[in-house]
Write a protein that holds these residues in place. Structure first.
Motif, PDB file in Angstrom:
ATOM      1  N   TYR A  81       0.837  -1.197   0.000  1.00 56.20           N
ATOM      2  CA  TYR A  81       0.000   0.000   0.000  1.00 56.20           C
ATOM      3  C   TYR A  81       0.875   1.251   0.000  1.00 56.20           C
ATOM      4  O   TYR A  81       1.988   1.251   0.518  1.00 56.20           O
ATOM      5  CB  TYR A  81      -0.903   0.029   1.232  1.00 56.20           C
ATOM      6  N   ALA A  82       0.325   2.334  -0.548  1.00 60.96           N
ATOM      7  CA  ALA A  82       1.031   3.612  -0.552  1.00 60.96           C
ATOM      8  C   ALA A  82       0.794   4.406   0.720  1.00 60.96           C
ATOM      9  O   ALA A  82       1.432   5.429   0.935  1.00 60.96           O
ATOM     10  CB  ALA A  82       0.588   4.444  -1.763  1.00 60.96           C
ATOM     11  N   SER A  83      -0.108   3.936   1.569  1.00 65.81           N
ATOM     12  CA  SER A  83      -0.413   4.643   2.816  1.00 65.81           C
ATOM     13  C   SER A  83      -0.533   3.648   3.955  1.00 65.81           C
ATOM     14  O   SER A  83      -1.151   2.589   3.805  1.00 65.81           O
ATOM     15  CB  SER A  83      -1.728   5.422   2.688  1.00 65.81           C
ATOM     16  N   PRO A  84       0.039   3.953   5.110  1.00 64.29           N
ATOM     17  CA  PRO A  84      -0.061   3.043   6.259  1.00 64.29           C
ATOM     18  C   PRO A  84      -1.472   2.952   6.818  1.00 64.29           C
ATOM     19  O   PRO A  84      -1.767   2.053   7.604  1.00 64.29           O
ATOM     20  CB  PRO A  84       0.901   3.656   7.276  1.00 64.29           C
ATOM     21  N   ALA A  85      -2.352   3.860   6.408  1.00 66.65           N
ATOM     22  CA  ALA A  85      -3.724   3.836   6.920  1.00 66.65           C
ATOM     23  C   ALA A  85      -4.435   2.540   6.566  1.00 66.65           C
ATOM     24  O   ALA A  85      -5.395   2.143   7.242  1.00 66.65           O
ATOM     25  CB  ALA A  85      -4.498   5.031   6.366  1.00 66.65           C
ATOM     26  N   ALA A  86      -3.966   1.853   5.518  1.00 71.29           N
ATOM     27  CA  ALA A  86      -4.612   0.610   5.093  1.00 71.29           C
ATOM     28  C   ALA A  86      -4.557  -0.477   6.156  1.00 71.29           C
ATOM     29  O   ALA A  86      -5.399  -1.380   6.178  1.00 71.29           O
ATOM     30  CB  ALA A  86      -3.955   0.104   3.809  1.00 71.29           C
ATOM     31  N   GLN A  87      -3.558  -0.401   7.053  1.00 75.80           N
ATOM     32  CA  GLN A  87      -3.395  -1.443   8.064  1.00 75.80           C
ATOM     33  C   GLN A  87      -4.369  -1.288   9.228  1.00 75.80           C
ATOM     34  O   GLN A  87      -4.437  -2.170  10.088  1.00 75.80           O
ATOM     35  CB  GLN A  87      -1.954  -1.437   8.597  1.00 75.80           C
ATOM     36  N   GLY A  88      -5.115  -0.187   9.267  1.00 77.82           N
ATOM     37  CA  GLY A  88      -6.054   0.030  10.356  1.00 77.82           C
ATOM     38  C   GLY A  88      -5.359   0.484  11.631  1.00 77.82           C
ATOM     39  O   GLY A  88      -4.129   0.434  11.765  1.00 77.82           O
ATOM     40  N   THR A  89      -6.163   0.935  12.574  1.00 76.04           N
ATOM     41  CA  THR A  89      -5.660   1.324  13.893  1.00 76.04           C
ATOM     42  C   THR A  89      -6.598   0.776  14.940  1.00 76.04           C
ATOM     43  O   THR A  89      -7.685   0.282  14.641  1.00 76.04           O
ATOM     44  CB  THR A  89      -5.604   2.860  14.029  1.00 76.04           C
ATOM     45  N   SER A  92      -9.848   2.685  14.436  1.00 82.19           N
ATOM     46  CA  SER A  92     -10.679   2.363  13.274  1.00 82.19           C
ATOM     47  C   SER A  92     -11.159   0.916  13.279  1.00 82.19           C
ATOM     48  O   SER A  92     -12.203   0.600  12.696  1.00 82.19           O
ATOM     49  CB  SER A  92      -9.903   2.634  11.982  1.00 82.19           C
ATOM     50  N   GLU A  93     -10.400   0.015  13.901  1.00 79.89           N
ATOM     51  CA  GLU A  93     -10.757  -1.406  13.965  1.00 79.89           C
ATOM     52  C   GLU A  93     -10.651  -1.868  15.419  1.00 79.89           C
ATOM     53  O   GLU A  93      -9.740  -2.596  15.798  1.00 79.89           O
ATOM     54  CB  GLU A  93      -9.817  -2.235  13.079  1.00 79.89           C
ATOM     55  N   PRO A  94     -11.582  -1.442  16.275  1.00 83.52           N
ATOM     56  CA  PRO A  94     -11.464  -1.764  17.697  1.00 83.52           C
ATOM     57  C   PRO A  94     -11.648  -3.253  17.972  1.00 83.52           C
ATOM     58  O   PRO A  94     -12.431  -3.939  17.309  1.00 83.52           O
ATOM     59  CB  PRO A  94     -12.594  -0.944  18.331  1.00 83.52           C
ATOM     60  N   LEU A  95     -10.905  -3.724  18.937  1.00 91.14           N
ATOM     61  CA  LEU A  95     -11.038  -5.104  19.396  1.00 91.14           C
ATOM     62  C   LEU A  95     -12.204  -5.167  20.377  1.00 91.14           C
ATOM     63  O   LEU A  95     -12.096  -4.736  21.521  1.00 91.14           O
ATOM     64  CB  LEU A  95      -9.739  -5.565  20.065  1.00 91.14           C
ATOM     65  N   THR A  96     -13.336  -5.683  19.930  1.00 90.74           N
ATOM     66  CA  THR A  96     -14.536  -5.698  20.769  1.00 90.74           C
ATOM     67  C   THR A  96     -14.693  -6.991  21.555  1.00 90.74           C
ATOM     68  O   THR A  96     -15.456  -7.040  22.519  1.00 90.74           O
ATOM     69  CB  THR A  96     -15.791  -5.491  19.902  1.00 90.74           C
ATOM     70  N   ASP A  97     -13.984  -8.039  21.134  1.00 92.73           N
ATOM     71  CA  ASP A  97     -14.081  -9.328  21.835  1.00 92.73           C
ATOM     72  C   ASP A  97     -12.729  -9.638  22.466  1.00 92.73           C
ATOM     73  O   ASP A  97     -11.764  -9.947  21.756  1.00 92.73           O
ATOM     74  CB  ASP A  97     -14.473 -10.423  20.846  1.00 92.73           C
ATOM     75  N   PRO A  98     -12.618  -9.577  23.787  1.00 91.12           N
ATOM     76  CA  PRO A  98     -11.321  -9.812  24.441  1.00 91.12           C
ATOM     77  C   PRO A  98     -10.776 -11.216  24.216  1.00 91.12           C
ATOM     78  O   PRO A  98      -9.611 -11.484  24.507  1.00 91.12           O
ATOM     79  CB  PRO A  98     -11.634  -9.556  25.919  1.00 91.12           C
ATOM     80  N   LEU A 117      -5.411  -4.811  11.021  1.00 86.20           N
ATOM     81  CA  LEU A 117      -5.695  -5.446   9.736  1.00 86.20           C
ATOM     82  C   LEU A 117      -4.455  -6.078   9.114  1.00 86.20           C
ATOM     83  O   LEU A 117      -4.557  -6.774   8.098  1.00 86.20           O
ATOM     84  CB  LEU A 117      -6.288  -4.424   8.761  1.00 86.20           C
ATOM     85  N   MET A 118      -3.299  -5.834   9.693  1.00 87.56           N
ATOM     86  CA  MET A 118      -2.053  -6.333   9.127  1.00 87.56           C
ATOM     87  C   MET A 118      -2.084  -7.863   9.025  1.00 87.56           C
ATOM     88  O   MET A 118      -2.332  -8.563  10.001  1.00 87.56           O
ATOM     89  CB  MET A 118      -0.876  -5.901  10.007  1.00 87.56           C
ATOM     90  N   GLY A 119      -1.846  -8.368   7.816  1.00 94.45           N
ATOM     91  CA  GLY A 119      -1.765  -9.803   7.594  1.00 94.45           C
ATOM     92  C   GLY A 119      -3.092 -10.520   7.542  1.00 94.45           C
ATOM     93  O   GLY A 119      -3.114 -11.750   7.392  1.00 94.45           O
TER      94      GLY A 119
END
Length: 654
Positions: A81-89, A92-98, A117-119
């Protein structure tokens, strides 16, 4: 220009597209080796001008490779990707299930809690070379030279002659396909490529071979138009997705309805089989390109998962079914990663430096006994105490597998034309079956009818040779493969075309980008001792050595003693093989401990190997395994099997 954000999980995240770390739509790696590493790299550069790494004494060769791997991390890792935003944070991608703090998510999310989102499934494959040097080809470049012609001249077995790899067995060939089905799977488009069939002598059934194009990802940046990214439908992690699936929905369909954490298996008497759907497809995480080798290994590690479940349930009777499943999956995946690292790799790369280096990848240079006895001597050093538990690190680039990694694992030459089956106790010859009769819906046939037991099949795979990874060694049936979806394909043509289509550089450029020597003539490419091959290559590639495809060049170059594949491919391997371990929170990171795996599960991973897995589920194999060496090298031959040429020609002697 904005300032970069603090490094997260080994990746420097930039906050502006115009940052110096973005050129030609390419995020540049931020990894820089330390002073000691740079000194080691420089020292071995000087040594290698006189002595290549593979001619050094084993331990020095291993250290040479360790510093080479550091250099490759600096220059040969690029994001898709040309932007690191593609990997999520985490926002943006909260872990809702512990649950997924201590367990794998089937779609690969949350392995990194900072870059969730990485991998994961659906993310792009990365690159080992700068993206602007891997552009989409024109239609003329795609077809020059004609890929079917290249397949006919450099893939087809001449007069049907099978070239065996005599240091390996057929189980090694099955194993690598079993693993690649975990790692990558490109998305296919609805648009077809029509490959013209060369005139004169070509026996293809039509005037064109029609193949579906690889589907490019949506253009998220102007650079994606010239240099498309391609999505990986599998997770990129070493997470057993070929068994468990690459989505939670698929995983749920593969589990029993009981709170036991187990995978579904059909039991016929005392024998367990993979269940089938109404169309006869095996119910498992990845069931494409199916043959008896996949049947054996998928069944084996489904059985292994269920055995781990039994051990965990006995030790922890209060565990829920989900808890048992999660722990068993972690253990099973880590065990497969360990087997690949310390058993399969030293078999196919049988060189002293690799024997030391791959064992050190897992245990460190202090070795297995000391590490198991006292734990890690170094908290963070992967060289001293191995990669597992050393701390997950992305080396300046978000983790993904790469298009070049896919390219170097094109190993269809490993497949024989037939498989000779023998009784696993007496060595009596049972049958010799053409491999096409053991593919797709027929993969279970000899096992289901009872002519061959699972133990017999594994023994037979242990003594049959695979093919050598070299020119003119693709099996005939793979060059005229009829698949269940109605396609007819020549996989030699497919392999050449896919590399070109996805922008994998041709052989000379490939080597140049890895800082390897680059041949200027065809005679140099083949090592100067095969003028016939040099002339054939020159004729096929119109006298231009720069046009030689990466795969053909790799098959043509001289082989390092003990190696099962080329040094060109090996450069990608030594970088990415350790990266699959080092990037993973559940192997290299903070989750590598008894708390995450359980005491029993952690011991299972550390103590077990492929012989243990085979012997646990097929006890009759224990005697022959005990007398054999590496499980992926030829096993001891029993009784009548000693009198057969099945281990060399895959057919009984006349």
């Amino acid at each position: 220009m904005s300032s970069p954000a603090p490094p997260k999980n080994g990746v420097t995240v930039t906050t502006a597209k115009e940052d110096d770390n973005n050129q030609n739509g390419q995020l540049l790696p931020s990894f820089k080796p330390g002073l000691a590493d740079r000194a080691g790299i420089g020292a071995f550069h000087l040594i290698n001008k006189v002595i290549p790494w593979y001619k050094l004494p084993g331990i020095f060769g291993a250290f040479n490779l360790a510093f080479l791997r550091i250099e490759l991390r600096q220059f040969n890792l690029y994001d898709g990707y040309a932007s690191p935003a593609a990997q999520g944070t985490a926002v943006s991608e909260p872990l809702t299930d512990p649950r997924y703090i201590g367990a794998r998510n089937s779609d690969g999310k949350f392995n990194s809690l900072e870059l969730p989102l990485m991998g994961c499934a659906g993310m792009r494959l990365g690159r080992n070379f700068p993206r602007h040097l891997t552009p989409k080809p024109t239609e003329e470049e795609l077809m020059t030279p004609n890929p079917r012609m290249i397949s006919d001249r450099f893939m087809a077995r001449k007069d049907g002659r099978f070239i065996p790899a005599t240091t390996l067995n057929l189980l090694a060939a099955a194993w690598i396909q079993f693993q690649t089905h975990d790692w990558f799977n490109h998305e296919q488009s609805d648009e077809k490529i029509n490959i013209p069939i060369p005139e004169g002598g070509d026996k293809w059934v039509e005037e064109h071979m029609k193949l579906y194009r690889t589907k490019p990802d949506a253009a998220l940046d102007p650079s994606d138009v010239k240099c498309p990214g391609y999505r990986n439908l599998n997770t990129a992690w070493w997470d057993g997705s070929q068994i468990y699936g690459s989505s939670e929905a698929v995983t749920q369909t593969l589990r029993t309805q009981q709170p036991d954490g187990k995978l579904l298996l059909d039991t016929h008497g005392l024998v367990s089989f993979l269940p089938r759907d109404e169309q006869g497809n095996p119910l498992t995480g990845f069931n494409n390109n199916w043959w008896i080798g996949m049947e054996l290994l998928h069944t084996l590690f489904a059985l292994e998962h269920n055995s781990i479940c039994d051990r965990l349930k006995a030790a922890h009777p209060d565990m829920t079914g989900d808890q048992i499943f999660d722990k068993a999956r972690l253990v099973n995946c880590a065990l497969m990663a360990k087997i690949h690292t310390v058993e399969w790799t030293p078999a196919i790369l049988a060189h002293p430096a690799l024997q030391i280096g791959m064992n050190a990848n897992w245990w460190g240079i202090v070795g297995e006994k000391l590490t198991k006895a006292v734990g890690r001597l170094s908290k963070t050093s992967e060289i001293i105490s191995g990669i597992p538990g050393s701390g997950a690190e992305q080396d300046g680039t978000p983790y993904s597998l790469t298009e070049e990694f896919v390219s170097v694992y094109r190993m269809h030459s490993l497949m024989p034309e037939t498989i000779a089956f023998f009784n696993s106790v007496s060595g009596t010859h049972l049958s010799t079956i053409p491999l096409p009769s053991l593919t797709f819906s027929h993969a279970q046939d000899p096992l289901k009818c009872g002519d061959v037991t699972f133990a017999d099949a594994f023994y037979s795979f242990g003594i049959n040779y695979p093919g050598a990874i070299t020119n003119n060694n693709y099996p005939s049936f793979l060059r005229n493969l009829h698949t269940p979806d109605g396609q007819i394909r020549d996989l030699g043509t497919v392999d050449i075309l896919r590399d070109r289509e996805r922008g994998v550089p041709r052989y000379c450029a490939f080597r140049r980008l890895l800082r390897l020597s680059v041949p200027t003539t065809f005679e140099e490419l083949v090592g100067g001792n095969n003028p016939t091959l040099a002339k054939e290559l020159s004729d096929a590639y119109n006298g231009d050595v720069n046009l030689v495809d990466a795969l053909v060049g790799s098959h043509s170059e001289p082989m390092i003693p003990g190696f099962g594949f080329s040094e060109t491919a090996f450069r990608i391997f030594i970088l990415m093989a350790s990266r699959r371990l080092k990037s993973d929170r559940f192997i290299a990171g903070e989750a590598w401990n008894e708390k995450t795996y359980t005491k029993e599960g952690f011991k299972w991973v550390q103590d077990m190997g492929m012989k243990d897995v085979l012997g646990r589920h097929f006890p009759g194999l224990k005697p022959v395994l005990a007398r054999s060496g590496n499980v992926f090298a030829p096993w001891e031959m029993l009784g009548e099997s000693k009198e057969y040429g099945g281990v060399e020609t895959n057919a009984p002697k006349a």
